[in-house]
Design a protein around this motif. Structure first.
Motif, short mmCIF file in Angstrom:
data_model
loop_
_atom_site.label_atom_id
_atom_site.label_comp_id
_atom_site.label_asym_id
_atom_site.label_seq_id
_atom_site.Cartn_x
_atom_site.Cartn_y
_atom_site.Cartn_z
N SER A 1 2.73 65.33 -14.89
CA SER A 1 2.05 64.16 -14.31
C SER A 1 0.70 64.55 -13.72
CB SER A 1 2.93 63.51 -13.25
OG SER A 1 3.14 64.41 -12.19
N ALA A 2 0.62 65.71 -13.06
CA ALA A 2 -0.67 66.13 -12.49
C ALA A 2 -1.69 66.32 -13.60
CB ALA A 2 -0.50 67.43 -11.70
N GLU B 1 11.99 68.99 -11.96
CA GLU B 1 10.99 68.67 -10.93
C GLU B 1 9.64 69.29 -11.28
OE1 GLU B 1 11.98 70.29 -7.05
OE2 GLU B 1 9.83 70.53 -6.73
N ASP C 1 20.73 71.01 -4.57
CA ASP C 1 19.58 71.61 -5.26
C ASP C 1 20.09 72.68 -6.23
OD1 ASP C 1 16.92 71.99 -5.82
OD2 ASP C 1 16.62 73.47 -4.23
N TRP D 1 -2.74 62.81 -15.10
CA TRP D 1 -3.68 62.02 -14.30
C TRP D 1 -5.06 62.66 -14.24
CZ3 TRP D 1 -2.93 57.24 -13.84
CH2 TRP D 1 -1.63 56.73 -13.75
N PHE E 1 8.09 67.68 -14.33
CA PHE E 1 7.60 66.34 -13.99
C PHE E 1 6.28 66.43 -13.22
CE2 PHE E 1 9.17 62.08 -11.99
CZ PHE E 1 8.23 61.40 -12.73
N VAL E 2 6.26 67.28 -12.20
CA VAL E 2 5.05 67.41 -11.37
C VAL E 2 3.89 67.95 -12.20
CG1 VAL E 2 4.05 68.66 -9.41
CG2 VAL E 2 6.34 67.70 -9.21
N ILE F 1 -16.59 57.04 1.90
CA ILE F 1 -15.40 56.36 1.34
C ILE F 1 -14.61 55.67 2.46
CG2 ILE F 1 -13.15 56.75 0.23
CD1 ILE F 1 -14.54 59.14 -1.22
N PHE G 1 20.74 66.46 -8.60
CA PHE G 1 20.28 66.60 -7.21
C PHE G 1 21.28 65.94 -6.26
CE2 PHE G 1 17.61 65.21 -3.60
CZ PHE G 1 17.12 66.45 -3.22
N LEU H 1 -16.70 61.80 2.12
CA LEU H 1 -15.48 61.34 2.77
C LEU H 1 -15.79 60.25 3.79
CD1 LEU H 1 -13.57 64.70 3.43
CD2 LEU H 1 -13.18 63.03 1.63
N SER I 1 -19.19 68.25 2.05
CA SER I 1 -18.11 67.41 1.50
C SER I 1 -17.68 66.33 2.49
CB SER I 1 -16.91 68.27 1.13
OG SER I 1 -16.31 68.79 2.29
N ARG J 1 -16.91 71.57 -1.13
CA ARG J 1 -15.96 72.23 -0.23
C ARG J 1 -15.45 73.54 -0.83
NH1 ARG J 1 -13.00 68.98 1.98
NH2 ARG J 1 -11.35 70.36 2.62
N TYR K 1 17.61 70.96 -11.63
CA TYR K 1 16.76 70.02 -10.90
C TYR K 1 15.37 70.63 -10.71
CZ TYR K 1 14.68 67.18 -7.27
OH TYR K 1 13.81 66.39 -6.57
N LYS K 2 15.35 71.91 -10.35
CA LYS K 2 14.05 72.58 -10.14
C LYS K 2 13.21 72.54 -11.41
CE LYS K 2 15.46 75.82 -6.56
NZ LYS K 2 16.01 77.14 -6.35
N LEU L 1 -18.46 66.28 -2.90
CA LEU L 1 -17.04 66.48 -2.59
C LEU L 1 -16.58 67.84 -3.08
CD1 LEU L 1 -15.02 64.62 -1.18
CD2 LEU L 1 -14.26 63.84 -3.41
#
Lengths: 273, 485
Positions: free
Chosen positions: A72-73, A65, A57, A76, A68-69, A143, A53, A140, A136, A127, A61-62, A124
């Motif tokens: 990780s999503a 990326e 670009d 989690w 990774f995204v 919180i 990077f 919010l 929803s 929605r 890298y794409k 929540l």
């Protein structure tokens, strides 16, 4: 894809396979050396893809990326499901679901308050329903309102009362560096950390810094005249502080870079011991 | 006769030598073996419920042993003991064993150092024997039942003191110490659970270098813990909450009545409108980053207000807005804010559900995604408002590389320097909160901003008085700002 793209892809693939084979051979004494060699090569490939990077670009890298995204999503989401719902909620509300998810059921620990977050969570999700979206807003509001109220007390204590009391510094010296006159002050002038000069200077910097900083952050009056001078002193003190903070943090980032370079040159290429 | 005298002399000499030799040995022993003398016990030992807490904790106070720093001067530590019923010990062992069994899935013969091996064996046979073939879930459920029964019986077994219990060492503190706290867990599931309204007994031993030589204090107890509804240590906080609330309400009312509440112009915020206009002229999108904070962080809440203002302008100018979010709750709130702004601008049909979207909750994966957006969509303006951490410089540098106008604002002191060097405009700390009031011009926000300014004036006045008080040793005034617990 252009022909040059195919060539680049082919070269990178060849280097990848070559690295995998060579790492596997060098790790022949380790169990599962082929898998270890593959993982090390993938780590190095992804590290270099992210570093690419710095040039511009590009597809590597794409790829890194998006991988990774996505990973990780998903990670989690799974973490939230298994630790919060399965780990904490289900053992307290349902024996059959506990059995299904193979977690120890905790009879007798049922409390009504466990249903409150369940209901708020379901609200929540409303929605997603075309006609129930307005529901929803309740969780919010709950919180944001609850935590804002809690933070009000927390910050009032840490950012107001503790700050005020920390400003009560002895400007003419404390018990260990008691002010005994101008003559004594100049005759004992020293830059050592425990000298009277340094102690007094530190206290005066706190005093001037706090007051001029507060003047800078005063929004109800235009910064002109004496007020403007105080404000300018305040912004100078802030900038000097930020400069020191910048240098300190950059050194921390350098250590992160060193960590990645160490991985590449030691663990992957084996160029350094 | 002469022979008899010689024999007698020899006998006397032998006996004397033997006695002398014996004496030498004794003397030699006495020089090599150091025997500690028993020190004096601590005095005035008392155990009491800890004040201003939620319960489940005790404070132990005592006066130093006469041989701590004086007298024999041989006290090295103080060991604090709590009387513990045997049932508690049994539960602890079973808990440990069962956890080992569940986690390792291995044999259940691993022992702990808490009790004799025989005792552990008998407990294993009694408790785990019938569950030898049970699943981990069944064992967990059984342990939970046992814990519930144990908690129910705690008050009863504690009241049986001193029968069926022992003194458990809970703390060791160095010489010169005159107090310590025994803070237990709040929940029955906690291994260190201390129930409220249950009799507890304590003892403190003054211990020498030879840990067998010690002096026990008198027993303190029975003592019961309980929670308090009002924390008297936080009275100063309450006073300032009341003062600040009155100030806010006063200025909110003044703003509602139409009083002109002046707020000085803020450079960064003045630039927002220009930046939106620039994006519209260039036909490029605006990227709005809310940072990594949760929906409850003050910086994120302030950022929502600024987002509302930006979204309204964007809706009026028909420019594209991109809002990638890190937190799902923040995404939900941001969607509501942007939607409302489009309605306020009279363009609800222009609102796109995909304007605000969730990326991931991993910090650097989020950064990688936002960097990709910057380089591929080439937004004309990047606005970073909220809570930022290590990603601040990566984002701002990439935005600068892409040629975007950048406006930032955060209350994270460590990240402000990075924004200052890489962005065109930066809102420093509290300017972010002020910006939301400045843009919104709503009475509630303006009123609270005014109240903040008066609070700052109060800080200046109080700090000056405190400085004078501190230099003149007026401890009464400085004591007003001491918040405990």
């Amino acid at each position: 894809m252009k022909r040059s793209s195919y060539i680049v892809l082919g070269v990178v693939s060849a280097i990848f396979v070559l690295s995998w084979v060579m790492k596997s051979m060098s790790l022949s004494e380790v169990d599962d050396s082929i898998m270890q060699g593959f993982l090390l090569t993938v780590s190095a490939f992804l590290t270099l893809s992210i570093f690419s990077f710095l040039y511009k670009d590009n597809p590597f890298y794409k790829f890194a990326e998006h991988l990774f995204v996505g990973v990780s999503a998903a990670f989690w989401m799974c973490q939230g499901f298994w630790s919060t719902l399965v780990g904490n909620l289900i053992p307290r509300v349902s024996e059959s679901l506990s059995g299904f998810f193979m977690v120890p059921y905790q009879p007798g620990s049922f409390n009504f308050h466990y249903w409150i977050p369940v209901i708020l969570g379901l609200l929540l999700l409303m929605r997603l329903a075309p006609k129930g979206g307005w529901l929803s807003r309740w969780p919010l509001a709950f919180i944001v309102g609850t935590t804002a109220g809690l933070n009000f007390i927390k910050y009032l204590r840490s950012d107001f009362i503790d700050q005020v009391s920390s400003t009560f510094v002895p400007l003419l010296g404390d018990e260990t560096n008691k002010w005994t006159g101008v003559g004594d002050f100049f005759s004992n002038l020293s830059l050592s950390a425990d000298s009277q000069f340094v102690a007094l200077l530190a206290n005066w910097v706190i005093f001037v810094g706090v007051f001029s900083g507060l003047v800078y952050f005063f929004f109800s009056k235009e910064h002109k005249g004496v007020f403007g001078v105080g404000s300018r002193v305040g912004i100078w003190i802030l900038m000097i502080t930020f400069g020191a903070s910048f240098g300190y943090t950059v050194m921390g980032r350098i250590s992160l870079l060193v960590g990645r370079l160490t991985f590449l040159f030691r663990d992957w290429l084996g160029l350094i011991s | 006769m002469k022979y008899m005298l010689r024999v007698l002399f020899s006998l006397v000499l032998f006996a004397t030598t033997a006695v002398l030799a014996q004496t030498d040995v004794v003397e030699s022993d006495s020089t090599t073996v150091v025997t500690e003398q028993t020190p004096a016990p601590v005095s005035m030992f008392e155990a009491k419920d800890k004040d201003n807490d939620h319960g489940h904790a005790f404070v132990l106070n005592w006066e130093l042993s006469a041989d701590d720093g004086a007298g024999l001067d041989n006290v090295l530590t103080y060991e604090v003991f709590r009387w513990t019923p045997n049932i508690s010990d049994s539960i602890g062992i079973i808990d440990t064993l069962l956890n080992v069994a569940i986690v390792d899935n291995g044999p259940l013969n691993q022992t702990t150092a808490t009790d004799a091996e025989q005792r552990i064996d008998s407990l294993m046979t009694a408790f785990l024997g019938p569950l030898a073939n049970a699943s981990a879930q069944e064992k967990g459920a059984r342990l939970h039942e046992l814990r519930a029964a144990y908690v129910e019986r705690l008050a009863e077994v504690h009241s049986a003191y001193p029968a069926n219990g022992y003194w458990r060492k809970i703390k060791v503190v160095p010489f010169g110490t005159t107090s310590c706290e025994d803070v237990g867990g709040k929940e029955p599931e906690n291994s260190g659970y201390i129930p409220d309204f249950t009799d507890y007994y304590y003892r403190v031993d003054a211990v020498t270098a030879d840990t067998l030589v010690r002096a026990e204090s008198k027993i303190a107890g029975p003592v019961q813990s309980s929670g308090q509804w009002f924390n008297t240590g936080r009275v100063p906080v309450l006073c300032f909450v009341i003062i600040f609330t009155i100030l806010t309400l006063y200025f909110v009312q003044a703003a509602k009545k139409g009083t002109d509440l002046y707020v000085r112009p803020l450079g960064g915020i003045e630039a927002v409108d220009d930046a939106i206009g620039r994006a519209t002229e260039m036909g490029k999108p605006i990227l709005y980053v809310l940072g990594l904070g949760s929906a409850a962080d003050v910086a994120t809440i302030a950022s929502f207000t600024i987002l509302g203002r930006v979204a309204k302008k964007v809706a009026e100018y028909q420019t594209e807005l991109i809002v990638p979010t890190y937190d799902p709750i923040v995404m939900s709130v941001a969607q509501e804010v942007v939607k409302s702004a489009y309605y306020d601008a009279g363009r609800p049909d222009s609102y796109n559900e995909d304007t605000v979207f969730f990326v991931t909750q991993s910090q650097f994966a989020y950064v990688a995604a936002v960097n990709g957006i910057m380089l591929r969509d080439l937004p004309a303006t990047n606005i970073y408002m909220g809570k930022f951490y290590a990603e601040s410089l990566i984002l701002a540098e990439t935005g600068a590389l892409a040629g975007s106008i950048q406006i930032s604002g955060t209350d994270e002191i460590a990240q402000i320097p990075f924004f200052i060097v890489a962005c065109d405009y930066t809102l420093i700390g509290e300017e972010l909160y002020a910006a939301s009031a400045y843009l919104g011009r709503e009475p509630v926000l303006l009123g609270s901003l005014k109240a903040q300014d008066y609070a700052k004036a109060a800080i200046i006045i109080l700090a000056i008085i405190g400085l004078i008080a501190g230099n003149l040793d007026w401890t009464g005034f400085t004591g007003l700002f001491e918040v405990t617990n």
